[in-house]
Design an enzyme around this catalytic site. Structure first.
Site, PDB file in Angstrom:
ATOM      1  N   HIS A   1       0.866  -1.194   0.000  1.00  0.00           N
ATOM      2  CA  HIS A   1       0.000   0.000   0.000  1.00  0.00           C
ATOM      3  C   HIS A   1       0.890   1.228   0.000  1.00  0.00           C
ATOM      4  O   HIS A   1       2.096   1.141   0.262  1.00  0.00           O
ATOM      5  CB  HIS A   1      -0.946   0.011   1.209  1.00  0.00           C
ATOM      6  CG  HIS A   1      -0.235   0.038   2.539  1.00  0.00           C
ATOM      7  ND1 HIS A   1       0.396   1.162   3.024  1.00  0.00           N
ATOM      8  CD2 HIS A   1      -0.044  -0.932   3.469  1.00  0.00           C
ATOM      9  CE1 HIS A   1       0.922   0.896   4.201  1.00  0.00           C
ATOM     10  NE2 HIS A   1       0.684  -0.373   4.496  1.00  0.00           N
TER      11      HIS A   1
ATOM     12  N   SER B   1       3.229  -5.024   6.753  1.00  0.00           N
ATOM     13  CA  SER B   1       2.646  -4.736   5.445  1.00  0.00           C
ATOM     14  C   SER B   1       3.702  -4.956   4.366  1.00  0.00           C
ATOM     15  O   SER B   1       4.807  -4.436   4.459  1.00  0.00           O
ATOM     16  CB  SER B   1       2.160  -3.288   5.382  1.00  0.00           C
ATOM     17  OG  SER B   1       1.103  -3.076   6.274  1.00  0.00           O
TER      18      SER B   1
ATOM     19  N   ASP C   1      -0.405 -19.758  12.696  1.00  0.00           N
ATOM     20  CA  ASP C   1       0.871 -20.189  13.247  1.00  0.00           C
ATOM     21  C   ASP C   1       0.972 -19.793  14.725  1.00  0.00           C
ATOM     22  O   ASP C   1       0.919 -18.612  15.071  1.00  0.00           O
ATOM     23  CB  ASP C   1       2.015 -19.551  12.451  1.00  0.00           C
ATOM     24  CG  ASP C   1       3.341 -20.220  12.704  1.00  0.00           C
ATOM     25  OD1 ASP C   1       3.898 -20.024  13.802  1.00  0.00           O
ATOM     26  OD2 ASP C   1       3.816 -20.936  11.807  1.00  0.00           O
TER      27      ASP C   1
END
Length: 363
Positions: free
Chosen positions: A175, A316, A301
């Site tokens: 992003h 991110s 996990d």
């Protein structure tokens, strides 16, 4: 009579062998077409080198970003020229009286040399506007001021998504970098993609995203030179390929090849070691145009859940693999559930990276 029977048998035999030949030929053509399609598919498949390394992004902003408004004490009272003129936090000053400004020093110099009414060209949410305002003389230091706080550089930590050997482009974040208060996408000036070491992680919880904390290796050779800050990530041309030289390349998946179910995420939670963590693709939102929420994922996990609580800020850009193919990149975490997040399809990020290559060719 025997000749008639013989002729009929001969005719039937010819028809049989002709039919058999046609069937065999059709099968051969079908196999050839299938092999051709498989060859085309193999040739057209894109190979990328997945990242997962924590990286620093240090970037100049084109123009001068207004990050605050203040009141100036003058001999005539307290005045805020910027506020009165209609300037807002998040506005980008592009020029003053027709002169381009690149940093705070440019603004200060022009304001003090003039002391007269000024015309500011400002970018606000991708629209350009002009503002007129008059500097005031500060009673504190006798200098002319506009009553604004500005900055021209930003820095932060994210995750490297992949390196594209076809274009020599690093992709990160998944992003863009936005001005926090107005949501304006910042236009990239000069910048560097830097090596980073993760020192600690603040665990995420519902309503309060966690955060990766690390340090930049600012003195080292940059991994890349930032060329673009788009809504689909930060893109840099590669200058140092050491991080990816020993990494295993993988084929990029198309949307049609992605399925709901098990997958893995590559990211860094300690030092500079990329690790693989189990996730699940909960939903595939197939898209005709790029969007940041093509994939909905859940972290399964146990080690990642125990150490981070799930996805945290700074992750991110973490690449997502399924069936040994790069399918996407983590973009956002759910605010109220850090075990869940969104991802963008890898194919859209690769397409955006091609624009960076074209920018370099056109310069």
């Amino acid at each position: 009579m025997k000749q008639v029977v013989r002729r009929r048998l001969l005719r039937c035999s010819m028809i049989f062998f002709m039919t058999l030949a046609i069937i065999l030929a059709a099968g051969w053509i079908s196999d050839l077409r299938q092999q051709s399609e498989e060859t085309v598919q193999l040739v057209s498949e894109r190979v990328l080198i997945p990242g997962g390394q924590s990286v620093g992004i240090r970037m100049d902003v084109k123009g001068v970003l207004i990050v605050g408004l203040e009141e100036i004490e003058t001999s005539d009272g307290v005045i805020s020229p910027g506020y009165q003129a209609g300037l807002q936090i998040g506005d980008m000053i592009l020029s003053i009286n027709g002169t381009t400004v690149d940093n705070a020093a440019d603004v200060e110099r022009i304001v003090n040399e003039s002391g007269k009414p000024l015309e500011l060209e400002v970018l606000r949410k991708n629209e350009r506007s002009n503002f007129s305002l008059k500097p005031v003389k500060s009673a504190d230091d006798g200098r002319y001021k506009l009553g604004i706080w500005v900055k021209e550089r930003i820095a932060g930590i994210g995750t490297l998504s992949f390196y594209d050997p076809q274009t020599n482009v690093y992709a990160a974040l998944g992003h863009g970098i936005y001005e926090s208060q107005t949501g304006t996408l910042l236009e990239a000036g000069k910048g560097q993609l830097l090596r980073t070491e993760v020192k600690s992680i603040r665990e995420g919880e519902a309503g309060k995203p966690g955060e990766i904390r690390g340090i930049f290796y600012g003195d080292a050779i940059p991994l890349g030179e930032v060329k673009s800050n788009s809504q689909y990530g930060v893109y840099s041309t590669g200058t140092d390929l050491e991080l990816v030289e020993k990494a295993q390349p993988v084929v990029m998946a198309s949307q049609e090849q992605i399925e709901e179910g098990p997958a893995v995420m590559l990211t860094t939670i300690n030092g500079n070691q990329v690790e693989q963590f189990d996730i699940v693709i909960d939903k595939v939102n197939r898209q005709k145009s790029a969007g940041s929420k093509g994939l909905e994922i859940s972290v399964t996990d146990e080690r990642l859940l125990e150490s981070c609580g799930g996805i945290v800020q700074g992750m991110s850009g973490s690449p997502i693999l399924q069936n040994n193919r790069l399918i996407g990149v983590v973009t956002h975490v759910f605010i109220n559930d850090p075990t869940k997040g969104y991802g963008i399809f890898a194919e859209f990020m690769a397409e955006e990276g091609e624009k960076v290559q074209n920018m370099g060719e056109s310069n």
